[in-house]
Design a protein around this motif. Structure first.
Motif, mmCIF file in Angstrom:
data_model
loop_
_atom_site.group_PDB
_atom_site.id
_atom_site.type_symbol
_atom_site.label_atom_id
_atom_site.label_comp_id
_atom_site.label_asym_id
_atom_site.label_seq_id
_atom_site.Cartn_x
_atom_site.Cartn_y
_atom_site.Cartn_z
ATOM 1 N N LEU A 1 -41.984 -24.393 -12.489
ATOM 2 C CA LEU A 1 -40.930 -23.383 -13.013
ATOM 3 C C LEU A 1 -41.526 -21.927 -13.055
ATOM 4 C CD1 LEU A 1 -38.354 -25.266 -15.102
ATOM 5 C CD2 LEU A 1 -38.128 -24.403 -12.673
ATOM 6 N N CYS A 2 -42.677 -21.974 -13.884
ATOM 7 C CA CYS A 2 -43.134 -20.632 -14.376
ATOM 8 C C CYS A 2 -43.843 -20.031 -13.124
ATOM 9 C CB CYS A 2 -44.368 -21.002 -15.299
ATOM 10 S SG CYS A 2 -43.560 -21.247 -17.167
ATOM 11 N N ASP A 3 -44.262 -20.797 -11.882
ATOM 12 C CA ASP A 3 -44.794 -20.189 -11.015
ATOM 13 C C ASP A 3 -43.844 -19.644 -9.974
ATOM 14 O OD1 ASP A 3 -47.487 -20.949 -11.352
ATOM 15 O OD2 ASP A 3 -47.562 -22.838 -10.324
ATOM 16 N N ARG A 4 -42.823 -20.416 -10.056
ATOM 17 C CA ARG A 4 -41.599 -19.771 -9.315
ATOM 18 C C ARG A 4 -40.761 -18.823 -9.908
ATOM 19 N NH1 ARG A 4 -40.747 -25.651 -7.752
ATOM 20 N NH2 ARG A 4 -41.979 -25.899 -5.721
ATOM 21 N N LEU A 5 -40.367 -18.724 -11.183
ATOM 22 C CA LEU A 5 -39.706 -18.030 -12.023
ATOM 23 C C LEU A 5 -40.390 -17.507 -13.301
ATOM 24 C CD1 LEU A 5 -36.646 -20.242 -11.900
ATOM 25 C CD2 LEU A 5 -36.919 -18.280 -10.724
ATOM 26 N N PRO A 6 -41.450 -16.394 -12.975
ATOM 27 C CA PRO A 6 -42.268 -15.992 -13.964
ATOM 28 C C PRO A 6 -41.568 -15.248 -14.984
ATOM 29 C CG PRO A 6 -42.773 -14.850 -11.934
ATOM 30 C CD PRO A 6 -41.847 -15.975 -11.677
ATOM 31 N N ALA A 7 -40.699 -14.270 -14.657
ATOM 32 C CA ALA A 7 -39.937 -13.349 -15.350
ATOM 33 C C ALA A 7 -38.929 -14.469 -16.411
ATOM 34 C CB ALA A 7 -38.893 -12.455 -14.752
ATOM 35 N N ASP A 8 -38.324 -15.385 -15.854
ATOM 36 C CA ASP A 8 -37.665 -16.375 -16.554
ATOM 37 C C ASP A 8 -38.648 -17.036 -17.769
ATOM 38 O OD1 ASP A 8 -34.878 -15.876 -15.583
ATOM 39 O OD2 ASP A 8 -35.564 -17.071 -13.777
ATOM 40 N N ALA A 9 -39.498 -17.486 -17.100
ATOM 41 C CA ALA A 9 -40.526 -18.083 -17.953
ATOM 42 C C ALA A 9 -41.011 -17.258 -19.423
ATOM 43 C CB ALA A 9 -41.885 -18.579 -17.374
ATOM 44 N N LEU A 10 -41.329 -15.924 -18.896
ATOM 45 C CA LEU A 10 -41.589 -15.195 -19.978
ATOM 46 C C LEU A 10 -40.657 -14.909 -21.111
ATOM 47 C CD1 LEU A 10 -44.167 -12.792 -20.728
ATOM 48 C CD2 LEU A 10 -42.300 -11.151 -19.649
ATOM 49 N N ASP B 1 -41.442 -9.608 -10.366
ATOM 50 C CA ASP B 1 -40.113 -10.116 -10.257
ATOM 51 C C ASP B 1 -39.238 -8.754 -10.046
ATOM 52 O OD1 ASP B 1 -37.327 -10.796 -10.880
ATOM 53 O OD2 ASP B 1 -38.075 -12.587 -11.260
ATOM 54 N N PRO B 2 -38.382 -8.392 -8.893
ATOM 55 C CA PRO B 2 -37.672 -7.425 -8.944
ATOM 56 C C PRO B 2 -36.523 -7.129 -10.142
ATOM 57 C CG PRO B 2 -37.145 -9.064 -7.255
ATOM 58 C CD PRO B 2 -38.180 -9.473 -7.907
ATOM 59 N N HIS B 3 -36.307 -8.291 -10.724
ATOM 60 C CA HIS B 3 -35.169 -8.212 -11.914
ATOM 61 C C HIS B 3 -35.768 -7.921 -13.201
ATOM 62 C CE1 HIS B 3 -32.486 -9.052 -8.461
ATOM 63 N NE2 HIS B 3 -33.004 -10.133 -8.279
ATOM 64 N N ILE B 4 -36.830 -8.065 -13.411
ATOM 65 C CA ILE B 4 -37.699 -8.171 -14.810
ATOM 66 C C ILE B 4 -37.048 -7.130 -15.623
ATOM 67 C CG2 ILE B 4 -39.628 -6.921 -14.166
ATOM 68 C CD1 ILE B 4 -39.266 -9.670 -16.793
ATOM 69 N N GLU B 5 -37.189 -5.738 -14.996
ATOM 70 C CA GLU B 5 -36.447 -4.656 -16.215
ATOM 71 C C GLU B 5 -35.143 -4.853 -16.742
ATOM 72 O OE1 GLU B 5 -36.410 0.196 -16.337
ATOM 73 O OE2 GLU B 5 -36.353 -0.764 -14.460
ATOM 74 N N PHE C 1 -42.868 0.345 -15.806
ATOM 75 C CA PHE C 1 -41.493 0.790 -16.215
ATOM 76 C C PHE C 1 -41.840 2.122 -16.999
ATOM 77 C CE2 PHE C 1 -40.805 -3.635 -15.390
ATOM 78 C CZ PHE C 1 -40.152 -3.525 -14.145
ATOM 79 N N ARG C 2 -42.027 3.433 -16.308
ATOM 80 C CA ARG C 2 -42.326 4.650 -17.083
ATOM 81 C C ARG C 2 -41.585 5.113 -18.331
ATOM 82 N NH1 ARG C 2 -48.156 5.197 -16.407
ATOM 83 N NH2 ARG C 2 -47.914 7.482 -16.394
ATOM 84 N N ASN C 3 -40.286 4.667 -18.180
ATOM 85 C CA ASN C 3 -39.443 5.228 -19.001
ATOM 86 C C ASN C 3 -38.653 4.151 -19.657
ATOM 87 O OD1 ASN C 3 -39.551 7.906 -18.455
ATOM 88 N ND2 ASN C 3 -38.760 7.698 -16.514
ATOM 89 N N ILE C 4 -39.038 2.996 -19.644
ATOM 90 C CA ILE C 4 -38.270 1.761 -20.483
ATOM 91 C C ILE C 4 -38.440 1.858 -22.074
ATOM 92 C CG2 ILE C 4 -40.476 0.226 -20.735
ATOM 93 C CD1 ILE C 4 -38.342 -1.871 -19.930
ATOM 94 N N HIS C 5 -39.326 2.540 -22.408
ATOM 95 C CA HIS C 5 -39.726 2.940 -23.925
ATOM 96 C C HIS C 5 -38.450 4.091 -24.518
ATOM 97 C CE1 HIS C 5 -41.823 6.268 -22.095
ATOM 98 N NE2 HIS C 5 -41.634 7.141 -23.231
ATOM 99 N N LYS C 6 -37.750 4.636 -23.519
ATOM 100 C CA LYS C 6 -36.703 5.667 -23.859
ATOM 101 C C LYS C 6 -35.473 5.094 -23.976
ATOM 102 C CE LYS C 6 -39.153 9.485 -21.732
ATOM 103 N NZ LYS C 6 -39.265 10.312 -20.595
ATOM 104 N N ARG C 7 -35.320 3.642 -23.373
ATOM 105 C CA ARG C 7 -34.180 2.931 -23.456
ATOM 106 C C ARG C 7 -33.425 2.375 -24.802
ATOM 107 N NH1 ARG C 7 -33.071 1.051 -18.067
ATOM 108 N NH2 ARG C 7 -31.015 0.798 -18.958
#
Length: 199
Positions: free
Chosen positions: A36-45, A73-77, A117-123
């Protein structure tokens, strides 16, 4: 009687330990988790973050093996910024991560996320708190290293550009000074520092 006997045999086979000390069930679960982690690493994290928070796993250490794959993963952010309930308040996984000293290791999770994600710290989280403002000191340092020019300067307005260089107005971020730790830099030394060939 035969069915009861078969169930007992299956139970004893499943719980029997191999030479490494793992049962068949533990080995199977480990293989499933790895797949699962190999296929869905963002979910695993994120699953490991939540499991560690709830005490289901002993530390946040396993997250380190998935961060590089998770960042592809394109959806990690979006996943890092999804709202969830932590105790009695609403927050995001990203805001929880920057609030933990253990995540501020050199070139660790916080650095890698902030670098991509250069601006994620401002969220802001659902309570209106900016991630950088609530970050642990070690995490804040890693965010600075990942997002500031030369680890010290937040670049502002572009003042000049030629074929070989760009000059920016820069704000020097100095966490060790008193007050807010910020100086607007506009002297010759600063322009020499910021006058770099930026690629």
């Amino acid at each position: 009687k035969i069915e009861e006997c078969d169930i007992e045999v299956v139970k004893s086979l499943a719980t029997a330990k191999d030479l490494s000390g793992s049962s068949a069930i533990e080995t199977a679960v480990e293989k499933i988790q790895t797949a699962l982690c190999d296929r869905l690493p963002a979910d695993a994290l994120l699953s490991m973050l939540h499991c560690a928070e709830k005490g289901k796993i002993k530390s946040y250490e396993p997250m380190y093996q998935f961060i590089d794959a998770a960042l592809s993963d394109p959806h990690i952010e979006q996943m890092l910024l999804q709202t969830y309930e932590a105790g009695s308040s609403l927050t995001t996984a990203w805001h929880r991560i920057v609030n933990m000293e253990s995540m501020g290791n050199d070139n660790g999770i916080v650095f890698k996320i902030a670098r991509v994600f250069r601006n994620i710290h401002k969220r802001k989280d659902p309570q209106g708190r900016i991630a950088y403002n609530i970050a642990d000191a070690k995490c804040k340092n890693q965010i600075n290293l990942a997002t500031l020019f030369c680890g010290k300067y937040r670049l502002g307005e572009k003042l000049h550009q030629s074929r070989t260089c760009m000059v920016f107005l820069a704000e020097r971020i100095n966490e060790n000074s008193r007050g807010n730790g910020r100086d607007i830099v506009a002297d010759k030394t600063a322009t020499d520092v910021t006058k770099k060939n930026i690629e």
